[in-house]
Structures are given as structure tokens and as C-alpha cells.
Design an enzyme around this catalytic site. Structure first.
Site, mmCIF file in Angstrom:
data_model
loop_
_atom_site.group_PDB
_atom_site.id
_atom_site.type_symbol
_atom_site.label_atom_id
_atom_site.label_comp_id
_atom_site.label_asym_id
_atom_site.label_seq_id
_atom_site.Cartn_x
_atom_site.Cartn_y
_atom_site.Cartn_z
ATOM 1 N N MET A 23 48.932 39.940 37.337
ATOM 2 C CA MET A 23 48.484 41.084 36.567
ATOM 3 C C MET A 23 48.701 40.829 35.079
ATOM 4 O O MET A 23 49.390 39.897 34.695
ATOM 5 C CB MET A 23 49.246 42.347 36.976
ATOM 6 N N CYS A 24 48.184 41.707 34.280
ATOM 7 C CA CYS A 24 48.295 41.611 32.828
ATOM 8 C C CYS A 24 48.756 42.962 32.287
ATOM 9 O O CYS A 24 48.998 43.896 33.041
ATOM 10 C CB CYS A 24 46.962 41.207 32.213
ATOM 11 N N ARG A 25 48.867 43.073 30.987
ATOM 12 C CA ARG A 25 49.120 44.349 30.303
ATOM 13 C C ARG A 25 48.142 44.429 29.151
ATOM 14 O O ARG A 25 47.885 43.432 28.473
ATOM 15 C CB ARG A 25 50.538 44.431 29.731
#
Length: 271
Positions: free
Chosen positions: A1-3
Site C-alpha cells: 500500500m501507499c499513502r
């Protein structure tokens, strides 16, 4: 995942968005609070896009290294102000490349785009969708990644004249149908309007007079932050934000920027 995050409002320094808050995007790169779906840190690159004062196409700064180790960005962030910003830190899916051009934001003309999530069954699950794109678009992807393909799908709709909210909603709907279980939190902005999807991952919004900030995670404990329920589409401007259902129907009747603005609710509260 990323932000990732997107801001529109009065000009602020990039430092005020990326570094200063107690749970800033930089901190989220190594101490995220919500990494559902896998991953522990966001160390596989980062990018910042901002719109210069007086108009014009956005400027980008992207690297394939951890944001905390970049020696140029702190000074750049302190010296740069903008009224519209999109930034992201990346956690790469296993097996996909890590380099500068694989980091969001992706861009064309006035648009900046980011993806927080993963396309399940990549690449086979979405091969048919990719096959609908012009061959040149496939040959010139920024990177052979699910995020870059999502951008190409959204961009193809924008080039055809689709409303940005409809372009995002329709892309999420068709990818979710082709690749069930995907996490498809998208951010799209032209520097005036931000369109965001909450589809399989967290998204929060904070509104202050004349400004809106959307982020994967609140960057402080301000009570003004509100969680966006899963399965929603947010359309935000400096005048406010509207939250609508994100469903297959949204692909054909997607919300339009400039309509009614409200607090982020869909008829109930957003807790």
C-alpha cells in the site's frame, strides 16, 4: 500500500503539508497507522506535485528512494508554496520495479494522479482493460505497474472529455469488476478540484474555511478530520466537499464538480 494526500486552498508551504504535522506524510512513510492489505513501510519512492502561483501546469519532484533520505526535498519544501498540492509515498507491490517514474503523482497537462492500493491478480486480471487503450499509451506508461495503468485508464477517459468524477468512478467500477478484492483509492486533481475514491482503503477529509485536505491518514489529531466511508467518491473544491456513493451506477451518472457542497456525509455520519 501507499499513502497520499491532496490539498486545495490558500497557498501554504510544502513543508507545512509534508513535514510539520505530527503524523505528516514523511512520518507515514516509516510509521503508518493503517497499512491494511500488506506492507509495513512506504520506502519505495515518493513524489510531490504542485501548481505554481499564477497558474500553469503542475511541477513534479519524484524519486525512487525513501522520502526520509532525500536531502533535497526539505529545502525545496520550505521554499515552495502552492494553493494546490498532491503528494504520495510508495510501498511497491512485490515484483514490480522501484524507480523514479514509478512514483506518483503521474501527470499530463493540468492533471495529477495517485493510487493507494493494489490491483489483485496483476497483470492478468486487467489485461482486457489494458487492451482497450491505444497501443501508444501502453508503450509509454511511466512504469509497468498497476498504478500507472490505472492512470492510463483514467487519462483515456479525460482525453475523451469525461467529467473527472465520472472518469474516476467508472475506472474504479470496471477495475473492481475485473479484479475483485482490489484496493482502489485514487486521487485526481487539476489544481482546482480534487476527486478521490475510497475503495478498499482508508481516506479522511478535513475542511477549513476556503480549504480542503484529503489524506490516507489524518496528519494530526484535529477533530475536524472525518473518515470517508468505504465505497464513496469525494469531489472537493475550496468551497467544500461532497461525498456520493461509489458504485457501478456512478460510472454513468457520476457527480460533477461545482454542485452542492456539504460536510462529508452520505446521509449518516462518517465514523
Amino acid at each position: 500500500m501507499c499513502r497520499h494526500l491532496a490539498y486545495v486552498g490558500p497557498p501554504v508551504s510544502l513543508r507545512a503539508l509534508l513535514y510539520d504535522p505530527p503524523h505528516s506524510l514523511v512520518r507515514q512513510s516509516w510509521a503508518p497507522r493503517d497499512m491494511r492489505g500488506g506492507g509495513t513501510v512506504n520506502a519505495d519512492g515518493f513524489g510531490v506535485g504542485w501548481y505554481p502561483p499564477g497558474g500553469g501546469e503542475p511541477v513534479r519532484y519524484r524519486r525512487g528512494t525513501p522520502i526520509w533520505g532525500d536531502v533535497t526535498l526539505p529545502g525545496l519544501a520550505a521554499a515552495t508554496t502552492s494553493g494546490a498540492v498532491l503528494a504520495a509515498v510508495r510501498s511497491a507491490t512485490e515484483g514490480v520495479p522501484v524507480h523514479d517514474t514509478a512514483a506518483a503523482p503521474f501527470a499530463e497537462g493540468p492533471w495529477l494522479f495517485s493510487h493507494n492500493g493494489v490491483v489483485r491478480g496483476w497483470p492478468d486480471a486487467v489485461a482486457a482493460l489494458a487492451g482497450r487503450l491505444p497501443v501508444r499509451d501502453l508503450l509509454t506508461l511511466d512504469a509497468p505497474t498497476d498504478s500507472a495503468l490505472l492512470w492510463a485508464l483514467v487519462r483515456h477517459r479525460l482525453r475523451a472529455g469525461e467529467d473527472p468524477a465520472r472518469a474516476v468512478a467508472a475506472t474504479v467500477a470496471e477495475v473492481a469488476a475485473a479484479a475483485p478484492g482490489s484496493r482502489l483509492n485514487l486521487l485526481l486533481t487539476d489544481g482546482r478540484t480534487v476527486v478521490a475514491s475510497a475503495a478498499g482503503h482508508a481516506l479522511s477529509v478535513r475542511q477549513t474555511p476556503g480549504a480542503v485536505l484529503l489524506a490516507s491518514e489524518p496528519h494530526d489529531d484535529d477533530p475536524g478530520w472525518q473518515a470517508v466511508p468505504d465505497g464513496r467518491l469525494v469531489v472537493a473544491t475550496t468551497a467544500g466537499a461532497r461525498v456520493d456513493a461509489l458504485a457501478v451506477g456512478a460510472a454513468s451518472t457520476g457527480p460533477h464538480a461545482g454542485g452542492k457542497t456539504t460536510r462529508p456525509t452520505d446521509g449518516g455520519d462518517t465514523r
